[in-house]
Design a protein around this motif. Structure first.
Motif, PDB file in Angstrom:
ATOM      1  N   PHE A 130      10.511   1.205   7.462  1.00 23.12           N
ATOM      2  CA  PHE A 130      11.086   0.497   6.327  1.00 23.12           C
ATOM      3  C   PHE A 130      11.767  -0.785   6.773  1.00 23.12           C
ATOM      4  N   GLU A 131      12.496  -0.724   7.890  1.00 24.72           N
ATOM      5  CA  GLU A 131      13.166  -1.923   8.393  1.00 24.72           C
ATOM      6  C   GLU A 131      12.154  -3.002   8.764  1.00 24.72           C
ATOM      7  N   LYS A 132      11.027  -2.609   9.384  1.00 25.55           N
ATOM      8  CA  LYS A 132       9.980  -3.574   9.726  1.00 25.55           C
ATOM      9  C   LYS A 132       9.400  -4.187   8.455  1.00 25.55           C
ATOM     10  N   TRP A 133       9.140  -3.338   7.453  1.00 21.33           N
ATOM     11  CA  TRP A 133       8.594  -3.831   6.195  1.00 21.33           C
ATOM     12  C   TRP A 133       9.567  -4.804   5.542  1.00 21.33           C
ATOM     13  N   LEU A 134      10.853  -4.447   5.564  1.00 21.52           N
ATOM     14  CA  LEU A 134      11.877  -5.270   4.947  1.00 21.52           C
ATOM     15  C   LEU A 134      11.944  -6.642   5.620  1.00 21.52           C
ATOM     16  N   GLU A 135      11.903  -6.654   6.954  1.00 24.12           N
ATOM     17  CA  GLU A 135      11.920  -7.922   7.686  1.00 24.12           C
ATOM     18  C   GLU A 135      10.732  -8.787   7.277  1.00 24.12           C
ATOM     19  N   ASN A 136       9.547  -8.210   7.234  1.00 23.23           N
ATOM     20  CA  ASN A 136       8.338  -8.953   6.851  1.00 23.23           C
ATOM     21  C   ASN A 136       8.441  -9.433   5.412  1.00 23.23           C
ATOM     22  N   HIS A 137       8.988  -8.613   4.546  1.00 23.69           N
ATOM     23  CA  HIS A 137       9.120  -8.954   3.133  1.00 23.69           C
ATOM     24  C   HIS A 137      10.082 -10.133   2.951  1.00 23.69           C
ATOM     25  N   GLU A 138      11.187 -10.115   3.707  1.00 23.05           N
ATOM     26  CA  GLU A 138      12.166 -11.198   3.611  1.00 23.05           C
ATOM     27  C   GLU A 138      11.569 -12.511   4.120  1.00 23.05           C
TER      28      GLU A 138
END
Length: 53
Positions: free
Chosen positions: A39-47
């Motif tokens: 989730f943290e990786k996804w969040l970073e990419n999303h931001e």
């Protein structure tokens, strides 16, 4: 294509299972940690995508 259906998800639980927890607790802990990391990786990419837009 057919071979991919037979792939099984493998979990390697070493550090989390030292004997003081049940296997269930150890697996729950490792699954929870992996989920948080994903989730943290996804969040970073999303931001990054949001800033680029």
């Amino acid at each position: 294509m057919e071979k991919s259906k037979n792939k099984k998800v493998q979990f390697v639980v070493v550090r989390e299972f030292s004997g003081d927890k049940t296997m269930r607790e150890a697996f729950e802990q490792v699954i929870e940690r992996q989920t948080c990391e994903q989730f943290e990786k996804w969040l970073e990419n999303h931001e990054i995508e949001q800033k680029a837009a």
